[in-house]
Design an enzyme around this catalytic site. Sequence first.
Site, PDB file in Angstrom:
ATOM      1  N   GLN A   1      61.227 -34.464  22.750  1.00  0.00           N
ATOM      2  CA  GLN A   1      59.930 -34.432  22.065  1.00  0.00           C
ATOM      3  C   GLN A   1      60.043 -35.175  20.743  1.00  0.00           C
ATOM      4  OE1 GLN A   1      58.031 -31.057  19.943  1.00  0.00           O
ATOM      5  NE2 GLN A   1      56.560 -31.072  21.618  1.00  0.00           N
TER       6      GLN A   1
ATOM      7  N   TYR B   1      49.458 -31.076  13.587  1.00  0.00           N
ATOM      8  CA  TYR B   1      50.534 -31.872  12.997  1.00  0.00           C
ATOM      9  C   TYR B   1      50.000 -33.268  12.639  1.00  0.00           C
ATOM     10  CZ  TYR B   1      53.987 -28.282  14.042  1.00  0.00           C
ATOM     11  OH  TYR B   1      54.690 -27.103  14.066  1.00  0.00           O
TER      12      TYR B   1
ATOM     13  N   ARG C   1      51.780 -33.699  23.979  1.00  0.00           N
ATOM     14  CA  ARG C   1      51.453 -32.333  23.564  1.00  0.00           C
ATOM     15  C   ARG C   1      50.028 -32.376  23.026  1.00  0.00           C
ATOM     16  NH1 ARG C   1      52.491 -27.178  24.348  1.00  0.00           N
ATOM     17  NH2 ARG C   1      53.681 -26.034  22.805  1.00  0.00           N
TER      18      ARG C   1
ATOM     19  N   ARG D   1      51.820 -17.868  27.021  1.00  0.00           N
ATOM     20  CA  ARG D   1      52.145 -16.556  27.563  1.00  0.00           C
ATOM     21  C   ARG D   1      51.996 -16.538  29.087  1.00  0.00           C
ATOM     22  NH1 ARG D   1      50.483 -11.496  24.959  1.00  0.00           N
ATOM     23  NH2 ARG D   1      52.709 -11.113  25.010  1.00  0.00           N
TER      24      ARG D   1
ATOM     25  N   ARG E   1      58.920 -18.788  24.669  1.00  0.00           N
ATOM     26  CA  ARG E   1      59.722 -17.635  24.253  1.00  0.00           C
ATOM     27  C   ARG E   1      60.240 -16.821  25.445  1.00  0.00           C
ATOM     28  NH1 ARG E   1      55.322 -15.072  20.839  1.00  0.00           N
ATOM     29  NH2 ARG E   1      54.089 -16.392  22.207  1.00  0.00           N
TER      30      ARG E   1
ATOM     31  N   CYS F   1      62.537 -15.603  16.503  1.00  0.00           N
ATOM     32  CA  CYS F   1      62.390 -17.052  16.631  1.00  0.00           C
ATOM     33  C   CYS F   1      61.766 -17.643  15.367  1.00  0.00           C
ATOM     34  CB  CYS F   1      61.615 -17.413  17.896  1.00  0.00           C
ATOM     35  SG  CYS F   1      60.099 -16.456  18.192  1.00  0.00           S
TER      36      CYS F   1
ATOM     37  N   CYS G   1      66.451 -14.664  19.181  1.00  0.00           N
ATOM     38  CA  CYS G   1      65.418 -13.907  19.886  1.00  0.00           C
ATOM     39  C   CYS G   1      65.618 -12.426  19.625  1.00  0.00           C
ATOM     40  CB  CYS G   1      65.488 -14.195  21.391  1.00  0.00           C
ATOM     41  SG  CYS G   1      64.360 -13.174  22.386  1.00  0.00           S
TER      42      CYS G   1
ATOM     43  N   ALA H   1      67.728   1.225  20.768  1.00  0.00           N
ATOM     44  CA  ALA H   1      69.104   0.954  20.358  1.00  0.00           C
ATOM     45  C   ALA H   1      70.095   1.617  21.311  1.00  0.00           C
ATOM     46  CB  ALA H   1      69.328   1.430  18.926  1.00  0.00           C
TER      47      ALA H   1
ATOM     48  N   LYS I   1      49.603  -4.001  23.282  1.00  0.00           N
ATOM     49  CA  LYS I   1      51.041  -3.825  23.070  1.00  0.00           C
ATOM     50  C   LYS I   1      51.785  -3.593  24.388  1.00  0.00           C
ATOM     51  CE  LYS I   1      52.751  -3.533  19.505  1.00  0.00           C
ATOM     52  NZ  LYS I   1      52.870  -2.402  18.564  1.00  0.00           N
TER      53      LYS I   1
END
Length: 668
Positions: free
Chosen positions: A108, A181, A229, A318, A342, A372, A384, A415, A452
Amino acid sequence: MSGYKKLFEPIKIGKVEVKNKIAMAPMGILGLATDKGGFSKRAQDYYIERAKGGTGLIITSVTKIENEIEKMHPGIIVCTTMDPAHFINTTSEMVERIHAYDSKIFLQLAIGFGRVAAPAMLVGEPVAPSAIPNYWDPSVTCRELTTKEVEKLVKMAAESAAIAKVAGFDGVEIHAVHEGYLLDQFTIGMFNRRTDKYGGDVMGRLTLPIEIVKAIKKVNGQDFPVSLRFSIKSYIKGWNQGGLDGEEFVEKGRDTEEGLTIAPILEKAGYDAFDADAGSYDAWYWAHPPIYQKHGLYLPLTEQLKKVVNVPVIVAGRMDLPELAEKTLEEGKAADMVCLGRALLADPAWPNKVLEDRPEDIRPCVGCHDGCLGRAFEGKPLCCAVNPACAREVDYGIYPACCTKNVMIIGGGVAGMEAARVAALRGHKVTLYEKTDKLGGHLIEASVDEFKKDNERLLDWYKTQMNKLGIDVKLNTEVDSEFVKANATDVVIVATGSTPIKPNVPGIDKDNVVTATEALLKEKPVGNKVVVVGGGLVGCETALSLAMAGKEVTIVEMLPELMSAGLPVPHMNRTMVLDMIKLHNIKTVLNNSLLEVKDGAVEVIDNNFKRTTIPADTVVISVGLKPNKCLYNEISGKLPKVYTIGDANRARNIMYAIWDAYEVARTI
């Protein structure tokens, strides 16, 4: 692979065939560039791991085409022309190894950042198509690029593409008529006020991206693929103001009509594919969607784009749910290829796990941005939140232990579950004790709202892995120090979590006072008029949850801004929460502290000691969490190999709970 056949059909971009329809979205590898503009060893391993995981097309991080016109400090962004020999040296073997997995890789190429360059990244002043304010510091006016400088950018783009071809890349992607951009700024009237050939009407504003693709094709040949893009819609409500889905506002950037008008022009100019999305820095939660955004949020826009172009449309946004990705390709209306960003940070083996028909083993991204881009804002390397080995795969992976040990883990929150998972993967015998009847800890209340649900997917993933690894889980078992001493094993890991902090004020024990946990889990009734005390991320999310349920909500925060204390909330998440708070008419009372809870009201006091009474049927306390270290304090120093992790060590967030657990368990 029953049910996921479309994902694994080959596709051509120009003359280059990709083995499947899964692409890795371009994501910044800030912190992983060398001082000479090359790819560090960690960056190379990072991309190779995604090829090994089955990704068909890897699109690299943003790579600058030059570092003189828009000069940045060395080591921040990869740059082809800073030292071409060094760049080729740090990428050619990486490309060869990626090709060994039958994956393709596009480099890219970034024309520049323009008004969205953070001043701290720059050596000198920011530049732009016109003299417009810098996004991060509006008091700074960007310098307008000269015509000769813009012409040099075209030349450097072609030179960079030639370097990419020598290094073995299969194509390049131009960054970007996308996200606001520099190149996008040239194409949008709000930012481009030029009077030379690069400004004026739509065709004038498209001159730069058209010249770039033609120059690259001239140097590398017509068969060398060049994708673009491309943001179909900007979602800009005003300078530094974004618009939410469903919100009525006048688009100040590129609206959908203009996006669909210019796409065929850019295709005709020579672009071989559109890597399509939406958004801008002003609406960064569109370009980098947090957990609050819908899965597949760009599909209504790309469905329209596919009607006006003939080259492949690649869509991100997503798309990490395998059933959504497959359905999108099966219908063929909104995309020809799906792009995972991600999702591949969280689980680089996403494609292989889908191919093997075990999507339940895919570790989900939770849209937090903490590991990230959140880390990038803090000047830390890419990683991540749910995958601590991301971008340090070789140095920080999980390897078999030299000898098997018995590991006792106390606490079944995130945890404790991560520690159990990692210890079991290393070959240890693990027993986990949880005092309640459920695994999950604070992840349970963090999963109840529809916005969530990715947290719930993470919890389900942990439960699946615990089951598959044969970890001995003992629910409804509260462990005390005497039990630990009597049943001492080789290693004890205390993951007893945290408890809500309650301010010591009159009336705090009244029946109408509840914690955020109790409100979210509906453990106690919540009235119509609600005051949430605490404007951190948990308080704001709880306020949103209650407002969406029809409650009249007020947030009381002692600081001048919401979400301004504690761990930084990543920019896109924070701005979206703030905009959602406005959209749902949640009132905010800043610079005020809780003084007293009364019957049907709370009394607050500001920094000038002015008191205010706010009506409240229910008061929700969300002022933070304190570690539950009692057990650890009782056994620490009395037994060897005792560790405390997650909130029991220090109450923070999901990322640090997982990272603490991973660090300890991988070294046992």
